[in-house]
Scaffold this motif. Structure first.
Motif, PDB file in Angstrom:
ATOM      1  N   ALA A 181      -6.724  -8.478   7.639  1.00 54.12           N
ATOM      2  CA  ALA A 181      -7.964  -8.830   6.959  1.00 54.12           C
ATOM      3  C   ALA A 181      -8.305  -7.811   5.885  1.00 54.12           C
ATOM      4  O   ALA A 181      -8.180  -6.599   6.097  1.00 54.12           O
ATOM      5  CB  ALA A 181      -9.101  -8.919   7.976  1.00 54.12           C
ATOM      6  N   VAL A 182      -8.707  -8.303   4.728  1.00 56.15           N
ATOM      7  CA  VAL A 182      -9.155  -7.551   3.547  1.00 56.15           C
ATOM      8  C   VAL A 182      -7.984  -6.972   2.751  1.00 56.15           C
ATOM      9  O   VAL A 182      -8.109  -6.721   1.550  1.00 56.15           O
ATOM     10  CB  VAL A 182     -10.176  -6.440   3.920  1.00 56.15           C
ATOM     11  CG1 VAL A 182     -10.691  -5.711   2.688  1.00 56.15           C
ATOM     12  CG2 VAL A 182     -11.360  -7.037   4.680  1.00 56.15           C
ATOM     13  N   ALA A 183      -6.826  -6.754   3.360  1.00 56.47           N
ATOM     14  CA  ALA A 183      -5.666  -6.258   2.614  1.00 56.47           C
ATOM     15  C   ALA A 183      -5.248  -7.291   1.573  1.00 56.47           C
ATOM     16  O   ALA A 183      -5.459  -8.493   1.743  1.00 56.47           O
ATOM     17  CB  ALA A 183      -4.505  -5.954   3.550  1.00 56.47           C
ATOM     18  N   VAL A 184      -4.612  -6.821   0.493  1.00 57.22           N
ATOM     19  CA  VAL A 184      -4.296  -7.707  -0.635  1.00 57.22           C
ATOM     20  C   VAL A 184      -3.111  -8.629  -0.350  1.00 57.22           C
ATOM     21  O   VAL A 184      -2.846  -9.534  -1.129  1.00 57.22           O
ATOM     22  CB  VAL A 184      -4.014  -6.905  -1.921  1.00 57.22           C
ATOM     23  CG1 VAL A 184      -5.230  -6.128  -2.361  1.00 57.22           C
ATOM     24  CG2 VAL A 184      -2.819  -5.975  -1.714  1.00 57.22           C
ATOM     25  N   GLY A 185      -2.393  -8.433   0.722  1.00 59.59           N
ATOM     26  CA  GLY A 185      -1.273  -9.288   1.077  1.00 59.59           C
ATOM     27  C   GLY A 185      -0.781  -8.920   2.454  1.00 59.59           C
ATOM     28  O   GLY A 185      -1.037  -7.813   2.957  1.00 59.59           O
ATOM     29  N   ALA A 186      -0.060  -9.850   3.098  1.00 59.46           N
ATOM     30  CA  ALA A 186       0.364  -9.630   4.481  1.00 59.46           C
ATOM     31  C   ALA A 186       1.292  -8.433   4.636  1.00 59.46           C
ATOM     32  O   ALA A 186       1.327  -7.792   5.685  1.00 59.46           O
ATOM     33  CB  ALA A 186       1.036 -10.890   5.021  1.00 59.46           C
ATOM     34  N   ALA A 187       2.072  -8.112   3.601  1.00 55.77           N
ATOM     35  CA  ALA A 187       2.959  -6.944   3.677  1.00 55.77           C
ATOM     36  C   ALA A 187       2.188  -5.641   3.619  1.00 55.77           C
ATOM     37  O   ALA A 187       2.761  -4.574   3.847  1.00 55.77           O
ATOM     38  CB  ALA A 187       3.984  -6.984   2.549  1.00 55.77           C
TER      39      ALA A 187
END
Length: 394
Positions: A181-187
């Protein structure tokens, strides 16, 4: 992208199971493969819409291939675009890595006007140079964290070959923070950062809002192949106000017992919650508000309980950490492969000064990286080194 699917200079390769990593199960969709993060039997036991949604989200699922392509397109069919309608949610990008380096973050777009089922992720177009690679490289395409998707085909101007994982299998379970959550992408979710740094093959069972010690989740972990396990418990339990002190410890023991039925000696990290100021000494449930304090609209979390209610058995993060430490100590004699990891060692009160939680609950992308690097260099490395020493000694 109107004519991309008709471009005869591109070769087409159907997405097959050997290209997909990080999924617990793949099922046949209308036109391709659909990844899931819990098996079908577990999904039948879910009677909560929120839980059903997050296990369908493909956070941590990625394609791995070796190719020398300059042009690469992934044909997909997004199954839920509602997250795109929420301006407070991050864009659902595809993180594309070449030899471990992020090179592009494209999104899925309709291949043709009015074509509901033909969507393309144009990797090369999202690269600064407009080209993908310089020679053959390992390419990973991480699916969006919150957009369930059917995988149909890869279109490229050079062959693509499946690339098997070469690291130990790490199965991790946690909350929305693990989900990304909130991170710019799953990686960029902290488990993904930690897995790449430590050379691990990640299966991310981070379920936003749903790390509730459900037995169907424990059974799924029990039945998965794994060289390393971790469960991060606490924040959702306080957020949801779902347990009391009396019921919490037996539930933890039962959750761990179920996992141990399938993995009696696999290293298992029992991770306590990272620091979260609103819930350190105040019970939940949590309330999420939309505020605008001059920088645009954003979400802001607040605890709605009262510290005085702790005496009646309501839980805070401080109490949960104490209970998890006590449980780990109780189990130590019979379970020498259980390792307690204190969450504040990954993100503590002092970190809030330099890396504040933007919504008072979730870390941003930079903080995910901080947590992931600390996890890889600290508890993950310690357990992997201990395991290696044990193997050499035997």
């Amino acid at each position: 992208m109107r004519d991309m699917l008709d471009d005869t200079s591109l070769q087409s390769f159907p997405v097959t199971a050997d290209l997909v990593h990080g999924a617990v199960e793949l099922t046949a969709g209308e036109r391709g493969l659909r990844p899931w993060r819990l098996p079908e039997r577990a999904r039948r036991q879910i009677h909560d819409d929120g839980a059903a949604k997050v296990v369908a989200d493909p956070s941590g699922v990625r394609l791995r291939m070796r190719t020398a392509a300059d042009r690469l397109l992934l044909q997909v069919m997004p199954l839920d675009r509602t997250v795109h309608e929420d301006p407070l949610r991050p864009a659902q990008v595809y993180d594309v890595l070449a030899d471990g380096e992020l090179i592009a973050q494209p999104v899925a777009e309709p291949a043709r006007a009015g074509a509901a089922q033909d969507w393309l992720v144009d990797v090369a177009a999202a690269c600064p140079s407009g080209r993908l690679l310089d020679g053959e490289r390992l390419v990973e395409v991480w699916l969006p964290a919150e957009e369930p998707t059917e995988l149909i085909a890869v279109h490229s101007d050079a062959p693509v070959e499946p690339a098997p994982e070469d690291g130990l299998r790490w199965v991790h379970h946690g909350s929305s923070i693990s989900h990304g959550a909130v991170a710019v992408g799953a990686a960029h979710a902290w488990p993904a950062v930690a897995a790449r740094r430590a050379g691990l093959d990640l299966v991310n069972l981070g379920f936003a809002g749903q790390a509730m010690m459900d037995q169907y989740t424990a059974r799924a972990i029990r039945d998965l192949p794994a060289d390393l396990l971790s469960v991060k418990l606490g924040i959702n339990i306080v957020n949801g106000d779902t347990f009391r002190l009396r019921s919490f410890a037996p539930a933890v023991h039962g959750f761990l017992d179920t996992i141990r039925d399938g993995h009696p000696e696999t290293p298992l990290l029992l991770m306590t919650p990272i620091w979260c100021g609103i819930h350190e000494h105040t019970p939940g449930p949590v309330d999420i508000e939309q505020v605008d304090d001059g920088g645009g609209p954003r979400s802001l979390a607040r605890a709605t309980g009262h510290p005085a209610e702790v005496a009646a058995g309501r839980l805070t993060l401080t109490i949960i950490r104490e209970e998890l430490a006590r449980i780990a100590a109780e189990r130590a004699a019979e379970d020498p492969h259980l390792h307690l990891v204190e969450g504040p060692a990954l993100y503590g009160a002092e970190d809030a000064n330099t890396h504040p939680l933007p919504d008072a609950l979730h870390p941003d992308t930079a903080t995910h990286r901080l947590i992931g690097e600390r996890a890889a260099d600290g508890p993950l490395r310690a357990v992997l080194d201990e395991t290696a020493r044990t193997v050499r000694a035997s």
